[in-house]
Design an enzyme around this catalytic site. Structure first.
Site, mmCIF file in Angstrom:
data_model
loop_
_atom_site.group_PDB
_atom_site.id
_atom_site.type_symbol
_atom_site.label_atom_id
_atom_site.label_comp_id
_atom_site.label_asym_id
_atom_site.label_seq_id
_atom_site.Cartn_x
_atom_site.Cartn_y
_atom_site.Cartn_z
ATOM 1 N N HIS A 205 19.931 63.183 36.710
ATOM 2 C CA HIS A 205 20.855 63.547 38.268
ATOM 3 C C HIS A 205 21.214 64.770 38.395
ATOM 4 C CE1 HIS A 205 21.668 59.115 37.387
ATOM 5 N NE2 HIS A 205 22.648 59.247 38.246
ATOM 6 N N GLU A 208 23.606 65.612 43.313
ATOM 7 C CA GLU A 208 24.163 64.330 44.028
ATOM 8 C C GLU A 208 25.589 65.032 44.757
ATOM 9 O OE1 GLU A 208 25.873 61.539 41.274
ATOM 10 O OE2 GLU A 208 26.369 59.823 42.844
HETATM 11 N N1 ADE Z 1 26.512 56.780 36.290
HETATM 12 C C1 ADE Z 1 26.714 55.782 37.140
HETATM 13 N N2 ADE Z 1 26.487 56.170 38.365
HETATM 14 C C2 ADE Z 1 26.324 57.383 38.495
HETATM 15 C C3 ADE Z 1 26.007 58.306 39.381
HETATM 16 N N3 ADE Z 1 25.902 57.837 40.804
HETATM 17 N N4 ADE Z 1 26.076 59.707 39.346
HETATM 18 C C4 ADE Z 1 26.340 60.067 38.153
HETATM 19 N N5 ADE Z 1 26.520 59.113 36.908
HETATM 20 C C5 ADE Z 1 26.556 57.935 37.271
HETATM 21 ZN ZN ZN Z 2 22.703 57.372 39.296
#
Ligand code: ADE
Ligand code: ZN
Length: 345
Positions: A205, A208
């Site tokens: 990730h 975000e």
């Molecule tokens: N764990 C579950 N969903 C998540 C997200 N959107 N961003 C980071 N960690 C997560």
């Molecule tokens: Zn995620």
């Protein structure tokens, strides 16, 4: 590439629902519906601080990623036995099948469970057994990606990797999730280097809520093959060029971004811009039980809000197969099915 038919806006939802697709960004613990949380809470004798399914659902009003994660980890606390992990994953795979998801790569968060005394074996065996039965009974192919929690230390991630290695054949890669800001990818450079040596697929990730700098370091220091989310990348034109040049897929999750206030309205989501820039963007559900929709709901609502059409639908589904970790022959087979769905639309 298939000839894209002219589809009137009214018939687009049906095409979006019917087209075969892959889901590459789903946290299996985020598919745990309140009804199942309550059932497991009862059968395992684990108390949860909500009186009813409705009260729990009413708590799903998030202001940012952390406000969601607090409830998400509380929900996952009812998972204790191998059967719980199996039931959770089977319930997701049934929803996936209903949405014409033909292939899914499922994230799981072992540290959330091992920290409560649940054995790694219990987690992996339950999830893996569901993927075997899901393929046989539902025709949905699924594989597992182990995620490290980035709010914990790299040492903890190393220990988690060691604990999982006896089941190395049951997961295909590693990811990085949980609280992003303040926990940059470089914190995990050494454990990712080890995972690379082990031949695991690498994703993380990034972007975000965190800045484009986190996407750069996920690429350059962790050497990931895909970026999960990555929607903040458009703040850095050089980064967009890099993602396009190297065809690094972004696993975008529109309803998640809306519910976690990454974009104030779905109309303002930048997925059309990502496609326009030539990026390998995909649509995914992230934590569907918490964000109000599985795959088709993400597609239908996002298309209605942004005005994308059949061409973008084809591109997003095609990208989902191209970005998946299946071999070239399987990508070809999935794309043939996609072409057939568009030929018959
Ligand atoms: N764990 C579950 N969903 C998540 C997200 N959107 N961003 C980071 N960690 C997560
Ligand atoms: Zn995620």
């Amino acid at each position: 590439m298939a000839t894209i038919p002219n589809i009137p806006a009214g018939r687009l939802p049906q095409l979006l629902a019917r087209m075969p697709k892959a889901e590459l960004h789903i946290h299996i613990e985020g598919s745990l519906e309140p009804e199942l949380i309550f059932e497991m809470s009862r059968r395992n004798g684990v108390a949860i601080p909500y009186a009813s399914v409705d009260e729990l659902r009413r708590a799903y009003a998030f202001t940012n990623l952390q406000s969601f994660l607090d409830i998400y980890y509380a929900g996952a606390s009812v998972l204790l036995k191998e059967q719980d992990f199996y039931d959770m994953a089977m319930a997701y795979l049934k929803r996936a099948q209903a949405d014409n998801v033909v292939h899914a790569e499922l994230f799981f968060d072992p540290q959330t469970h091992t920290a409560r005394g649940v054995a790694m074996e219990t987690v992996i065996n339950g999830l893996h057994r569901a993927t075997v039965d899901g393929a046989k009974q539902l025709g949905v192919d699924a594989s597992l990606i182990l995620c490290f929690l980035r709010h914990l230390s790299e040492q903890d991630a190393f220990e988690t990797l060691e604990q999982a290695l006896p089941w190395r054949d049951k997961f295909i890669g590693v990811g990085l999730d949980s609280s992003e800001v303040g926990h940059p990818p470089e914190k995990f450079a050494k454990v990712y280097a080890r995972c690379r040596e082990l031949g695991l697929h690498l994703v993380a990730h990034a972007g975000e809520e965190g800045p484009p700098a986190y996407v750069w370091t996920a690429l350059d220091l962790l050497k990931v093959e895909r970026i999960d989310h990555g929607v903040q990348s458009t703040k850095d034109p050089e980064l967009v060029k890099r993602l396009a040049r190297d065809r690094i897929p972004l696993t975008v999750c529109p309803l998640s971004n809306l519910k976690l206030c990454v974009f104030p309205k779905l109309e303002m989501h930048n997925i059309p811009q990502l496609l326009e820039a030539g990026l390998v963007a995909t649509v995914n559900s992230d934590d569907p039980a918490y964000f109000g929709g599985y795959m088709n709901e993400n597609f239908v609502q996002t298309f209605a809000a942004t005005g994308m059409g059949a061409r973008e639908a084809y591109q997003l589904a095609k990208n989902s197969f191209d970005a998946s970790f299946v071999d070239a022959a399987a990508k070809r087979r999935y794309t043939d099915r996609l072409d057939e769905a568009f030929a018959n639309a």
